[in-house]
Design an enzyme around this catalytic site. Structure first.
Site: not given
Lengths: 352, 324
Positions: B60, B129
């Site tokens: 990322e 998450h």
């Protein structure tokens, strides 16, 4: 050829280092002197608090930026870390615009919003001055990605300090540029110290160029005190990037004479070590070489020096006389005007 | 009007904008060959090719930074995060580079880019998450934060975001992807910064965004059954949020309830509450209340997670307190 702007040496395509024209050799020398004098002037301005914040000088490393950038074409992109004054100057940003930015003035290349570590110059394809170590290496990959996407034929030169190689994002970036065959050259300016931490205390698997092999990049090494060697090695890497789309990791060994920044007391190394390195001074060495080749006379050397001193004094005077930016300017900068959609309201949440 | 899912709406928005502008490209994990972790990019690889629909390694930080460089150069990247919770390994790029580079360069470089993906909880995937980082990014001066709740707005806002010359952080939701709704057949853009009125009532103003809008809507229907009617304002854009639309409603109802999934401390609702009390103090008949995610990391256990998320029960309790 030497470009019209007296400070900017532009590549003569495919000219091997051994056959550089006298004009190019003088151009390289002049550029290094210019940067040295600019940095000395910056140090003086910092000492009397005209420059605030951080100020990282390039003294000792001039051959790296000058040699590397002289191998580029105007369409190529350049990006570096926070030790960026010399890179901006070598790319063609005026001494006035650089010095005014160091003083935080509106006439600075970043209008006083960036400062010493954040010089930018769109006109010269100079994408900054970046101060979070390693962060800009990924941005550099994006410049190269865009050059490939748009098929511009340009390449990206990314300079980084050796301290940046241990940031995770740099390894991620090497993986991406190799995987996607991006036209990019990474130049590690290895000046031995990441602030006060020596390479041997920070990095496993020396020499640093070894990091290229893990990702299948071309790995090269150059002596950063020899401007023509830097130029030749970068030219080779640029050619690989431009014609083969092969990225290169080039480790250039250099040395900074001053502290990490102007606020660094420099207690982690001996004076003797610094003096030893000064014997290898890139400007001194090149001057001797050019004198041996009978390209540079004493008179011309003095003239170049005098011109450089005058230029940086002019830059400082210009900067000192320039206006400060105001809040209205600052508030006009975060957002680009919209031209494809209606304007988005931009309330100032600090207004009460 | 056609009935399509939120997922299809996003897909259409990207396809239309990629068709219109060759500088738009999509980059992220599994966006191409896998057709999107949540199938938002389904078919785009086949239609636009691997040059413009770019699969990345799990990196990322690097691909976000790469998109920044591409945007500086003039391209218009759409960066997909498989989950906004994964964006934190790229936080430096998002805050220092996306958030600062235009300003710090004295306005020389634009960052016409969109970061998008699902945020929020409700699917029992645990604390790492299930984050709602909208407010964290909204705290950065140069960032625009969008969070549509309905397919029509998902399409119209994503198209506007892609066309914006400024970076837009676009928050979707796993629970939203399958939601169906009417979407106009003809091309349209939804303006960034304008709220949507989901239902009208004179007793209470409820402000929400993203998936919480649907929870708030259920609560408002239940409230209606007990004889009280709420104005429900779906922000659609969290920053800049539509203060004028909220003010109009509060001047009618004199009571404000904010429903936001993020954790309470300095959530976006706190900013709205501050602005409303500062500018509409005399119009308020009761303290402003906020229903937020509970102030603990997201638990895996389903029953606990349902309590942690804003739910109808907690919204109703707050509404009754406001109306008492």
């Amino acid at each position: 050829m030497v470009a019209d702007d007296p400070g900017v040496a532009v590549a003569e395509p495919n000219a091997p280092a051994s056959s550089l024209s006298p004009e190019i050799q003088i151009g390289l020398y002049r550029q290094m002197v210019r940067i040295r004098r600019f940095e000395e002037k910056s140090a003086q301005a910092f000492m009397r608090a005209a420059i605030k914040g951080f100020c990282h000088l390039y003294i000792g490393q001039e051959a790296v930026a000058v040699g590397a950038l002289s191998a580029l074409e105007p369409r190529d992109a350049v990006i570096t870390a926070y030790r960026d004054h010399g890179v901006a100057l070598a790319r063609g940003t005026s001494a006035r615009a650089c010095m005014a930015e160091l003083l935080g003035k509106q006439t600075g290349c970043s209008q006083g919003m960036g400062g010493s570590m954040h010089l930018f110059d769109r006109e010269h394809h100079f994408y900054g001055g970046h101060a979070i170590v390693g962060s800009h290496t990924a941005v550099a990959a994006g410049l190269a990605f865009a050059q490939q996407y748009e098929n511009t034929g340009g390449i990206t030169l990314c300079l980084l300090g050796e301290g940046a190689v241990n940031q995770g994002v740099f390894s991620e970036t090497l993986n991406l540029v190799s995987l996607w065959k991006l036209p990019i050259v990474f130049v590690i300016e290895n000046n031995d110290y990441a602030m006060g931490t020596s390479v041997s205390r920070s990095s496993a698997g020396l020499p640093l160029v070894n990091r290229a092999s893990a990702f299948d990049l071309a790995g090269r090494v150059a002596n950063g005190m020899e401007v023509e060697e830097v130029r030749a090695k970068v030219a080779e890497a640029v050619s690989l990037a431009r014609t083969e789309h092969l990225p290169t990791l080039l480790e250039v060994n250099t040395y900074r004479y001053r502290g990490h920044s102007m606020s660094d007391p420099d207690t982690y190394r001996t004076k003797q070590e610094i003096e030893e390195h000064k014997k290898n001074d890139p400007i001194l060495r090149y001057r001797q070489k050019l004198e041996e080749r009978e390209i540079l006379s004493d008179a011309l050397a003095k003239q170049i020096d005098a011109e450089a001193r005058a230029e940086v004094q002019d830059a400082l005077t210009f900067a000192e006389q320039s206006p400060e930016p105001d809040l209205a300017l600052a508030f006009s900068l975060p957002f680009s005007p919209e031209d494809q959609i209606d304007p988005i309201p931009r309330p100032r949440y600090s207004d009460i | 009007m056609a009935k399509i899912t939120y997922r299809q709406a996003l897909n259409q928005a990207m396809a239309e904008e990629m068709e219109r502008d060759s500088s738009v490209f999509l980059i992220g994990e599994e966006v191409a060959e896998y057709q999107g972790a949540f199938k938002v990019s389904q078919g785009l690889l086949q239609r636009f090719g691997a040059k413009r629909v770019v699969d990345t390694p799990i990196s990322e930080a690097a691909f976000s930074g790469l998109a920044v460089g591409a945007a500086l150069y003039g391209l218009r990247p759409i960066v997909e995060f498989m989950n906004w919770s994964f964006s934190f390994v790229a936080f430096d790029q998002l805050i220092n580079n996306v958030g600062s580079l235009r300003f710090m360069s004295g306005g020389q470089f634009d960052l016409p880019m969109v970061f998008r993906g699902p945020s929020g909880g409700g699917t029992q995937i645990g604390a790492t998450h299930s984050h709602c980082p909208e407010s964290w990014f909204a705290g950065v001066p140069a960032l625009t934060v969008v969070s549509p709740a309905f397919p029509e707005d998902a399409k119209g806002l994503l198209k506007s975001s892609i066309r914006s010359n400024n970076p837009v952080f676009f928050f979707e939701g796993e629970w939203l992807y399958g939601l169906e709704g009417e979407v106009p057949d003809a091309e349209f853009l939804t303006p960034i910064g304008e709220a949507r009125i989901c239902r009208e009532g004179a007793d209470l103003t409820i402000v929400s965004a993203g998936y919480s809008t649907h929870t708030a809507l259920s609560a408002a229907e239940a409230l209606s059954a007990s004889g009280k009617e709420a104005d429900l304002i779906d922000l659609r854009t969290i920053k800049p949020y539509d203060f004028d639309r909220i003010a109009q409603s509060v001047q009618k109802t004199n009571r404000l309830l904010i429903v936001e999934e993020n954790k309470p401390f300095a959530g976006w609702g706190a900013q709205i509450a501050y602005d409303v009390q500062r500018r509409l103090f005399d119009w308020l008949d009761a303290p402003i209340l906020r229903v937020t995610g509970l102030d603990i990391p997201q638990p895996y256990n389903g029953k606990l997670e349902a309590q942690v998320l804003p739910n109808v029960e907690r919204i109703l309790a707050a509404a009754h307190q406001l109306l008492a």
